[in-house]
Write a protein that holds these residues in place. Structure first.
Motif, PDB file in Angstrom:
ATOM      1  N   VAL A 295      -9.897  14.682   0.826  1.00  0.00           N
ATOM      2  CA  VAL A 295      -8.508  14.662   0.552  1.00  0.00           C
ATOM      3  C   VAL A 295      -8.266  16.348   0.533  1.00  0.00           C
TER       4      VAL A 295
ATOM      5  N   LEU B  17     -13.057  12.715  -4.772  1.00  0.00           N
ATOM      6  CA  LEU B  17     -12.087  12.428  -3.634  1.00  0.00           C
ATOM      7  C   LEU B  17     -12.309  13.296  -2.519  1.00  0.00           C
TER       8      LEU B  17
ATOM      9  N   GLY C  89      -6.602   8.862  -8.664  1.00  0.00           N
ATOM     10  CA  GLY C  89      -6.747   8.791  -7.486  1.00  0.00           C
ATOM     11  C   GLY C  89      -7.506   7.951  -6.786  1.00  0.00           C
ATOM     12  N   ALA C  90      -8.987   8.128  -7.113  1.00  0.00           N
ATOM     13  CA  ALA C  90      -9.981   7.411  -6.582  1.00  0.00           C
ATOM     14  C   ALA C  90      -9.760   5.980  -7.042  1.00  0.00           C
TER      15      ALA C  90
ATOM     16  N   ALA D 270      -7.512   4.426  -4.581  1.00  0.00           N
ATOM     17  CA  ALA D 270      -8.104   4.308  -3.407  1.00  0.00           C
ATOM     18  C   ALA D 270      -8.797   3.120  -3.077  1.00  0.00           C
TER      19      ALA D 270
ATOM     20  N   SER E  93       4.177  12.095  -0.513  1.00  0.00           N
ATOM     21  CA  SER E  93       3.702  10.749  -1.352  1.00  0.00           C
ATOM     22  C   SER E  93       4.869   9.968  -1.546  1.00  0.00           C
TER      23      SER E  93
ATOM     24  N   ARG F 180       0.991  -1.311   0.224  1.00  0.00           N
ATOM     25  CA  ARG F 180      -0.134   0.077  -0.182  1.00  0.00           C
ATOM     26  C   ARG F 180       0.909   1.222  -0.047  1.00  0.00           C
TER      27      ARG F 180
ATOM     28  N   HIS G  93      -4.970   1.957  -1.640  1.00  0.00           N
ATOM     29  CA  HIS G  93      -3.991   2.943  -1.430  1.00  0.00           C
ATOM     30  C   HIS G  93      -4.555   4.126  -0.737  1.00  0.00           C
ATOM     31  N   ALA G  94      -3.853   4.945   0.105  1.00  0.00           N
ATOM     32  CA  ALA G  94      -4.193   6.195   0.760  1.00  0.00           C
ATOM     33  C   ALA G  94      -3.760   7.489  -0.083  1.00  0.00           C
ATOM     34  N   VAL G  95      -5.040   8.176  -0.495  1.00  0.00           N
ATOM     35  CA  VAL G  95      -4.613   9.364  -1.223  1.00  0.00           C
ATOM     36  C   VAL G  95      -4.309  10.585  -0.150  1.00  0.00           C
TER      37      VAL G  95
END
Length: 234
Positions: A55, A52, A26-27, A30, A67, A10, A34-36
């Motif tokens: 965020v 999102l 990104g969505a 996620a 990141s 992750r 994974h973590a945005v």
């Protein structure tokens, strides 16, 4: 990166570019777990926040610093300067994944980041983005052009899969030809549909886009089947 993140794969994902592409990518990531961790401000922050929610909106340098994976989804003409500019102020980090989504560029455009120890990846999902959650379903049926150094090509391919696409490797030298093909099919399709709907509207057909919808979709699907490999049996 924490030991837990290293073990399960992750990543903390940052998004540079809040247009139609970046928030959706990104969505999708996620949704893969994974973590945005941040996104830059863009032309339509309200739409981006709908895709999102919650965020944090940060400047580009803060996004990079937070990141493990940076998604760079900015207009074509802005990409080289952005990558070089972040490099000049020492933003890129050793071992950090830097992925751009431009069809025309391979990984050479990310050289300033790579020279500072980042890992360059080019992944272009071959769909037309709306910038909404609708795109997440389209990604599941789509492909992505992937270009990366041989040693990290599996990482780029895995990220394409996590976005929802089937990865297709495109060589660095072939990215320009690839982009030409993508531009040709999208521009031609829009032009022909615009011309046809205008003609139908002139003769009094109401909702010409709706009228042509089934015809266009079935025609395109048949053409794609005829060009598939292997060819269809009927």
């Amino acid at each position: 990166m924490s030991e837990v993140q290293r073990r399960d794969g992750r990543l903390g994902v940052g998004i540079i570019g809040a247009g139609r592409v970046g928030p959706v990518i990104g969505a999708a990531l996620a949704g893969a777990g994974h973590a945005v961790v941040g996104i830059t401000s863009g032309s339509d922050d309200e739409r981006a926040s709908a895709v999102l929610p919650d965020v944090p909106v940060l400047d580009a340098l803060d996004v990079v610093r937070r990141s493990e994976l940076v998604i760079v989804a900015v207009p074509h003409e802005q990409l080289p300067g952005l990558v070089a500019g972040i490099a000049e102020i020492g933003g890129w980090q050793l071992g950090q994944l830097v992925l751009h989504t431009d069809p025309a560029f391979g990984i050479e455009v990310l050289r300033p980041a790579a020279e500072r120890g980042a890992i360059p990846l080019a992944v272009h999902p071959a769909i037309t983005f709306t910038g909404t959650s609708i795109d997440l379903r389209q990604l599941q049926a789509g492909y992505a052009a992937v270009t990366a150094p041989p040693a990290v090509l599996p990482i780029a391919q895995a990220l394409a899969v996590e976005i929802g696409c089937e990865p297709i490797v495109v060589a660095e030298a072939d990215r320009a030809a690839y982009a030409d093909a993508i531009e040709a099919v999208t521009a031609f399709s829009r032009s022909i549909i615009g011309q046809s709907t205008a003609q139908l509207r002139e003769i009094g057909v109401e909702n010409p886009g709706g009228y042509l919808s089934a015809l266009v979709q079935s025609t395109v699907e048949r053409a794609l089947r005829e060009e598939s490999d292997p060819p269809p049996l009927i």
